[in-house]
Enzyme design. Structure first.
Site, short mmCIF file in Angstrom:
data_model
loop_
_atom_site.label_atom_id
_atom_site.label_comp_id
_atom_site.label_asym_id
_atom_site.label_seq_id
_atom_site.Cartn_x
_atom_site.Cartn_y
_atom_site.Cartn_z
N ASP A 163 0.80 -1.47 0.05
CA ASP A 163 -0.33 0.09 -0.45
C ASP A 163 0.97 0.67 -0.20
OD1 ASP A 163 0.50 -0.56 3.03
OD2 ASP A 163 -1.47 -0.63 3.27
N GLU A 184 -7.82 3.94 7.49
CA GLU A 184 -8.00 4.10 6.03
C GLU A 184 -9.45 4.81 5.06
OE1 GLU A 184 -4.43 2.00 7.64
OE2 GLU A 184 -7.06 1.92 7.26
#
Length: 539
Positions: free
Chosen positions: A311, A444
């Site tokens: 990520d 997130e």
């Protein structure tokens, strides 16, 4: 004598005038009298209005003076400027929501301070601390900028004193280079950027010097573990000796920022050598497997993902370009990021029947219909990066960001607790099903809602964020802090308040309900642990 002799003459004159008015010119003089009366009242009314106006002006002047003093006081003491500057960019709903998020932060922090002070993380149910990061005070350091931004002055000062007097990095402990960088180094630099207090910069330099030997490999790709006292570095056994992509390619923001602030280039050189090495064999689709050989710099056959272990590498390509003020010196970061985003588009699929967009994972040429909640940072990244494109391309990527954010929001809405699981699988005709069913207070999705609200002004994203916050309040708040869930379907609770809940989750919620000018994205860039770093020109 004089007054008596003049009286008959004056009386005669007034009487003559009265007779003349009423007998000789009755209509004309009636109009004159009416006009005189009207003007008299008008003058009196204007005087009354002027007095009232002066009172209002005086009140407004007092209010302006009061606001100016509040702003000065806020700047001096780090109070919540988004409240102090008034309601011009705000509304009462956001003020109330921001207050409730601040209260949540105060509850979390007070619990940590009471039961786990100086430890890395709090175990709320057993009311004790645990050292999951070697006893570096991870929650305390991670929370510094959140405390400062929210105007929790007394709490910030107590934390500052602990950093100055008790934070010690000389520990015989094998630290994660990545986690220590994003939480501790990032937290210290951010606290310095916000407060100007050099104690934070001195501590940042200390921990960075202890991490630097990890980059002493033939390729410049760092090892992911290092002993803080002795400098011995290596990789975990379970990676087969390989370094992890996200762990090796997500230190650029912090180390470049440290070089800028200390005027010492060694930190920047180490982390930029990593990008130089990866750029040398960067694939056409910009998608790198999660394992890299630190000896040769070559990628190993492994999974490609925008979730765990992949990520933040992609996130940092974009954000280093922003930190460097988008100059030619950092242009190659932007070019690499745009290449990777083309690759991301090749991983997009949509469900039936609801057409939820999601990001697949890939091994070799085989796609897996799985998406981590960790990958929900991607909508925010796309929104942030879309404004480096021309209008047509920017609209396309912003639209994709909004699609993915809708999917991530439904990760939450699709469970009984309204909290998301760790990952989801997608099957034809079923839309999405929870895979790993725990929730550990991750940020997130809220992070992406924050960016989308900032760039679109669409208050829907604030509503979604508020719904998620309420779900945390209902399911995760207990008397002694906040806990995650072992299972989002049953609501069974765990016993850990993750440091990133204070550093990221609550901070992004607070900013989601703050005016756009507060912590402007033109002046600050957030690292992957939500620590804001001041944007300066790259050199």
């Amino acid at each position: 004598m004089g007054r008596k002799s003049s009286s008959p003459s004056l009386s005669f004159s007034l009487w003559s005038a009265w007779r003349y008015i009423h007998l000789k010119r009755p209509k004309q003089w009636t109009l004159v009298i009416l006009a005189f009366v009207f003007l008299t009242f008008l003058v009196l009314d204007r005087k009354s209005f002027a007095r009232a106006h002066q009172v209002e002006v005086s009140k407004l002047h007092e209010q302006v003076t009061h606001l100016r003093n509040e702003v000065k006081d806020a700047r001096k003491h780090g109070k919540d400027l988004s409240v102090s500057v008034g309601m011009k960019e705000d509304d009462k709903v956001n003020v109330q929501r921001r207050k409730e998020v601040k209260d949540a932060m105060l509850h979390a922090w007070t619990s940590y301070e009471k039961y786990a002070w100086g430890h890395d993380e709090l175990q709320p149910q057993t009311r004790n601390g645990m050292n999951s990061f070697g006893g570096l005070g991870a929650t305390l350091v991670d929370s510094l900028d959140t405390l400062y931004i929210m105007g929790l002055d007394e709490q910030f000062q107590r934390a500052r004193e602990w950093v100055a007097n008790s934070l010690n990095f000389d520990k015989d402990y094998e630290a994660s280079v990545f986690e220590t960088t994003i939480r501790v180094l990032g937290g210290l630099i951010s606290a310095y950027d916000l407060s100007g207090d050099k104690v934070f910069l001195e501590k940042a330099r200390d921990i960075a010097d202890r991490l630097l030997p990890a980059w002493n490999t033939p390729s410049g790709i760092p090892y992911n573990l290092i002993n803080l006292a002795y400098g011995n570095a290596h990789n975990p056994r379970w990676t087969g000796g390989n370094s992890i992509l996200a762990d090796s390619g997500s230190e650029q923001l912090e180390f470049i920022a440290l070089s800028q602030r200390t005027k010492d280039p060694k930190y920047q050189q180490k982390v930029e050598n990593v990008i130089t090495e990866l750029y040398r064999t960067f694939p056409a689709d910009g998608l790198l497997p999660i394992y890299i050989n630190p000896q040769t710099g070559a990628t190993s056959y492994s999974r490609v993902t925008f979730g765990a272990m992949g990520d933040s590498f992609y996130e940092y390509l974009l954000k280093v370009w922003i930190l460097g003020n988008k100059t030619d010196e950092v242009k190659h970061y932007r070019e690499m990021w745009e290449t990777s985003i083309k690759g991301l588009q090749s991983l997009i699929r949509r469900t039936t029947p609801s057409s939820f967009a999601y990001i697949c994972e890939k091994t070799g040429n085989v796609l897996s219909d799985k998406m981590d909640e960790l990958a929900c940072f991607a909508p925010g990244m796309l929104a942030l990066g879309s404004f480096g494109y021309g209008p047509r391309e920017a609209e396309k990527f912003l639209s994709l960001a909004e699609e993915l954010a809708w999917t991530c929001y439904n990760f939450y809405q699709s469970t009984p607790t309204k909290l998301a699981g760790e990952n989801y699988f997608f099957h034809a005709g079923k839309d999405m099903t929870v895979g790993t069913s725990w929730n550990i207070l991750r940020p997130e999705t809220i992070e992406s809602l924050f960016y989308l609200w900032r760039f679109t002004g669409n208050k829907t994203y604030q509503e979604w964020g508020w719904n998620i916050f309420q779900a945390f309040e209902k399911n995760s708040r207990i008397e002694t802090g906040y806990v995650g869930l072992n299972d989002v379907t049953t609501g069974d609770r765990d016993n850990l308040m993750q440091s990133f809940f204070l550093a990221e989750t609550l901070k992004y919620l607070y900013l989601l309900f703050s005016p756009p000018s507060f912590m402007s994205l033109d002046k600050w860039v957030f690292n992957t642990e939500a620590h804001p770093l001041r944007i300066v020109t790259q050199s």
